[in-house]
Design a protein around this motif. Structure first.
Motif, PDB file in Angstrom:
ATOM      1  N   PRO A 163       0.828  -1.214   0.000  1.00  0.00           N
ATOM      2  CA  PRO A 163       0.000   0.000   0.000  1.00  0.00           C
ATOM      3  C   PRO A 163       0.857   1.257   0.000  1.00  0.00           C
ATOM      4  CG  PRO A 163       0.010  -1.043   2.170  1.00  0.00           C
ATOM      5  CD  PRO A 163       0.685  -1.995   1.236  1.00  0.00           C
ATOM      6  N   SER A 164       0.337   2.274  -0.672  1.00  0.00           N
ATOM      7  CA  SER A 164       1.041   3.558  -0.683  1.00  0.00           C
ATOM      8  C   SER A 164       0.957   4.195   0.692  1.00  0.00           C
ATOM      9  CB  SER A 164       0.413   4.499  -1.714  1.00  0.00           C
ATOM     10  OG  SER A 164       0.461   3.928  -2.998  1.00  0.00           O
ATOM     11  N   ARG A 165       1.997   4.928   1.029  1.00  0.00           N
ATOM     12  CA  ARG A 165       2.001   5.601   2.314  1.00  0.00           C
ATOM     13  C   ARG A 165       1.031   6.774   2.272  1.00  0.00           C
ATOM     14  NH1 ARG A 165       6.934   5.100   5.700  1.00  0.00           N
ATOM     15  NH2 ARG A 165       8.007   3.241   4.964  1.00  0.00           N
ATOM     16  N   THR A 166       0.284   6.935   3.347  1.00  0.00           N
ATOM     17  CA  THR A 166      -0.626   8.068   3.452  1.00  0.00           C
ATOM     18  C   THR A 166       0.181   9.301   3.832  1.00  0.00           C
ATOM     19  OG1 THR A 166      -1.046   7.480   5.755  1.00  0.00           O
ATOM     20  CG2 THR A 166      -2.567   6.610   4.117  1.00  0.00           C
ATOM     21  N   PRO A 167      -0.353  10.476   3.535  1.00  0.00           N
ATOM     22  CA  PRO A 167       0.367  11.688   3.922  1.00  0.00           C
ATOM     23  C   PRO A 167       0.710  11.679   5.408  1.00  0.00           C
ATOM     24  CG  PRO A 167      -1.495  12.226   2.498  1.00  0.00           C
ATOM     25  CD  PRO A 167      -1.605  10.760   2.816  1.00  0.00           C
ATOM     26  N   SER A 168       1.884  12.150   5.718  1.00  0.00           N
ATOM     27  CA  SER A 168       2.381  12.061   7.086  1.00  0.00           C
ATOM     28  C   SER A 168       1.594  12.940   8.035  1.00  0.00           C
ATOM     29  CB  SER A 168       3.858  12.479   7.125  1.00  0.00           C
ATOM     30  OG  SER A 168       4.639  11.611   6.357  1.00  0.00           O
ATOM     31  N   ALA A 169       1.258  12.364   9.175  1.00  0.00           N
ATOM     32  CA  ALA A 169       0.707  13.151  10.260  1.00  0.00           C
ATOM     33  C   ALA A 169       1.855  13.856  10.960  1.00  0.00           C
ATOM     34  CB  ALA A 169      -0.045  12.236  11.223  1.00  0.00           C
ATOM     35  N   SER A 170       1.529  14.719  11.901  1.00  0.00           N
ATOM     36  CA  SER A 170       2.553  15.504  12.588  1.00  0.00           C
ATOM     37  C   SER A 170       3.587  14.608  13.258  1.00  0.00           C
ATOM     38  CB  SER A 170       1.891  16.413  13.622  1.00  0.00           C
ATOM     39  OG  SER A 170       2.869  17.107  14.367  1.00  0.00           O
ATOM     40  N   GLY A 171       3.128  13.560  13.966  1.00  0.00           N
ATOM     41  CA  GLY A 171       4.063  12.666  14.649  1.00  0.00           C
ATOM     42  C   GLY A 171       4.948  11.922  13.687  1.00  0.00           C
ATOM     43  N   ALA A 172       4.384  11.491  12.546  1.00  0.00           N
ATOM     44  CA  ALA A 172       5.171  10.764  11.549  1.00  0.00           C
ATOM     45  C   ALA A 172       6.211  11.677  10.914  1.00  0.00           C
ATOM     46  CB  ALA A 172       4.253  10.178  10.490  1.00  0.00           C
ATOM     47  N   ARG A 173       5.848  12.951  10.696  1.00  0.00           N
ATOM     48  CA  ARG A 173       6.818  13.900  10.146  1.00  0.00           C
ATOM     49  C   ARG A 173       7.963  14.123  11.123  1.00  0.00           C
ATOM     50  NH1 ARG A 173       2.162  16.672   8.439  1.00  0.00           N
ATOM     51  NH2 ARG A 173       2.363  18.139  10.167  1.00  0.00           N
ATOM     52  N   THR A 174       7.627  14.232  12.395  1.00  0.00           N
ATOM     53  CA  THR A 174       8.664  14.410  13.409  1.00  0.00           C
ATOM     54  C   THR A 174       9.588  13.207  13.447  1.00  0.00           C
ATOM     55  OG1 THR A 174       7.221  15.796  14.775  1.00  0.00           O
ATOM     56  CG2 THR A 174       9.087  14.752  15.881  1.00  0.00           C
ATOM     57  N   ALA A 175       9.017  12.003  13.372  1.00  0.00           N
ATOM     58  CA  ALA A 175       9.834  10.780  13.370  1.00  0.00           C
ATOM     59  C   ALA A 175      10.746  10.745  12.154  1.00  0.00           C
ATOM     60  CB  ALA A 175       8.922   9.550  13.397  1.00  0.00           C
ATOM     61  N   ALA A 176      10.227  11.131  10.993  1.00  0.00           N
ATOM     62  CA  ALA A 176      11.048  11.130   9.774  1.00  0.00           C
ATOM     63  C   ALA A 176      12.190  12.132   9.879  1.00  0.00           C
ATOM     64  CB  ALA A 176      10.172  11.446   8.566  1.00  0.00           C
ATOM     65  N   GLU A 177      11.921  13.285  10.457  1.00  0.00           N
ATOM     66  CA  GLU A 177      12.969  14.281  10.643  1.00  0.00           C
ATOM     67  C   GLU A 177      14.029  13.774  11.612  1.00  0.00           C
ATOM     68  OE1 GLU A 177      10.788  17.664  11.933  1.00  0.00           O
ATOM     69  OE2 GLU A 177      10.013  18.164   9.928  1.00  0.00           O
ATOM     70  N   ALA A 178      13.589  13.111  12.681  1.00  0.00           N
ATOM     71  CA  ALA A 178      14.541  12.539  13.644  1.00  0.00           C
ATOM     72  C   ALA A 178      15.399  11.466  12.976  1.00  0.00           C
ATOM     73  CB  ALA A 178      13.782  11.947  14.831  1.00  0.00           C
ATOM     74  N   LYS A 179      14.790  10.627  12.161  1.00  0.00           N
ATOM     75  CA  LYS A 179      15.528   9.581  11.440  1.00  0.00           C
ATOM     76  C   LYS A 179      16.582  10.202  10.528  1.00  0.00           C
ATOM     77  CE  LYS A 179      14.590   5.905   8.030  1.00  0.00           C
ATOM     78  NZ  LYS A 179      14.932   6.611   6.775  1.00  0.00           N
ATOM     79  N   ALA A 180      16.209  11.251   9.814  1.00  0.00           N
ATOM     80  CA  ALA A 180      17.158  11.903   8.909  1.00  0.00           C
ATOM     81  C   ALA A 180      18.333  12.495   9.682  1.00  0.00           C
ATOM     82  CB  ALA A 180      16.446  12.988   8.103  1.00  0.00           C
ATOM     83  N   LEU A 181      18.059  13.101  10.834  1.00  0.00           N
ATOM     84  CA  LEU A 181      19.129  13.669  11.643  1.00  0.00           C
ATOM     85  C   LEU A 181      20.055  12.586  12.179  1.00  0.00           C
ATOM     86  CD1 LEU A 181      17.222  16.461  13.614  1.00  0.00           C
ATOM     87  CD2 LEU A 181      19.076  16.791  11.973  1.00  0.00           C
ATOM     88  N   LEU A 182      19.495  11.457  12.603  1.00  0.00           N
ATOM     89  CA  LEU A 182      20.320  10.364  13.114  1.00  0.00           C
ATOM     90  C   LEU A 182      21.178   9.762  12.002  1.00  0.00           C
ATOM     91  CD1 LEU A 182      17.792   8.610  15.532  1.00  0.00           C
ATOM     92  CD2 LEU A 182      19.772  10.012  16.150  1.00  0.00           C
TER      93      LEU A 182
END
Length: 286
Positions: A163-182
């Motif tokens: 399944p395609s990913r749904t648009p990111s919610a606020s928490g998912a966006r924060t997690a993605a940003e944290a992943k990119a920083l790590l």
């Protein structure tokens, strides 16, 4: 399962005639795999004993005659389900390889996915073992044929479109940003508090968001990501000690411990098998 009750062995390797595929054949008794994920698919066939696998939706017990199917980036852990441990043959095909096969033999378009983690399918389990046997015998025609038949059967019987990913919610966006920083600061990661401060959230909110998005807390994900990057360096011919420093482990023993737990073999043995592959195929590891 033969040999001493506590005897463990493993071979994690690539066969040059099967690009896009890793193979693991092993017997584990005391070894446990911590929570981790893979970039590609996992298709495992237990040949003896019982493997207990912990998935996001619950635990399963894999016995001979079953096939375990794990989609890319799904966190899981594993350990012996009985005192004598378990032996298995596992295929780790890339997303591109499975997608290619699915496109040839099924109506699934795009990257396939598997809704079931374990199925009773002794015939496909035997095909998976056959891929290993043929590859180890150097029979490229048989190995490639059996691989494609096994994957085609799994896709036809149990596959659907990822399944395609749904648009990111606020928490998912924060997690993605944290992943990119790590990923960017893998060798010198910030504390959870500093990471949360940079992202404008609280430590506990970040923990919850990251675990919801990736199935594990940031520190566990970072260890897994370091091991993945170390594998790529070892694939390219780097020495384990150099790979350890390059990905942020304190030293080679630190890499050895985490690499062995997640990959199933020590980094030195992993690199040796890669070097053998390069030598056999006539390619340079660098």
């Amino acid at each position: 399962m033969s040999g001493p009750a506590d005897h463990e062995w493993a071979r994690h390797w690539q066969y040059e005639e099967l690009p896009g595929l890793d193979l693991l054949r092993a017997r584990y008794v005391r070894h446990t795999f911590p929570r981790h994920s893979h970039e590609g698919f996992v298709f495992g066939a237990v040949t003896g004993g019982v493997e207990d696998v912990s998935m996001p939706e619950g635990n399963i017990s894999a016995r001979p005659g079953t096939v375990v199917m794990i989609n890319p980036e799904v966190p899981h852990s594993a350990r012996a389900g009985v005192d004598e441990g378990w032996a298995y043959s596992t295929l780790y095909p890339s997303v591109d390889l499975v997608t290619e096969i699915a496109g040839e033999v099924s109506s699934v378009r795009g990257t396939p996915a598997f809704g079931e983690t374990i199925v009773e399918d002794a015939q496909t389990a035997e095909l998976i073992r056959g891929v290993h046997q043929a590859a180890e015998a150097g029979n490229a025609l048989a190995a490639d044929s059996l691989l494609r038949v096994a994957v085609a059967r799994l896709v036809a019987r149990h596959g659907s479109r990822l399944p395609s990913r749904t648009p990111s919610a606020s928490g998912a966006r924060t997690a993605a940003e944290a992943k990119a920083l790590l990923e960017e600061r893998m060798t010198d990661p910030p504390s959870l508090e500093r990471l949360a401060l940079e992202l404008g959230t609280s430590p506990f909110a970040l923990l919850r968001a990251f675990k919801a998005a990736y199935g594990m807390p940031p520190h566990t994900w970072l260890t897994d990501a370091r091991v993945r990057r170390a594998r790529r360096l070892l694939d390219a011919g780097a020495a384990p000690a150099d790979a350890a420093v390059a990905v942020g482990f304190t030293d080679q023993p630190h890499l050895n411990r985490h690499f062995t737990r997640i990959v199933g073999v020590p980094p030195g043995a992993y690199r040796k098998e890669r070097a053998r592959t390069y030598k056999t195929s006539g390619e340079s590891p660098t």
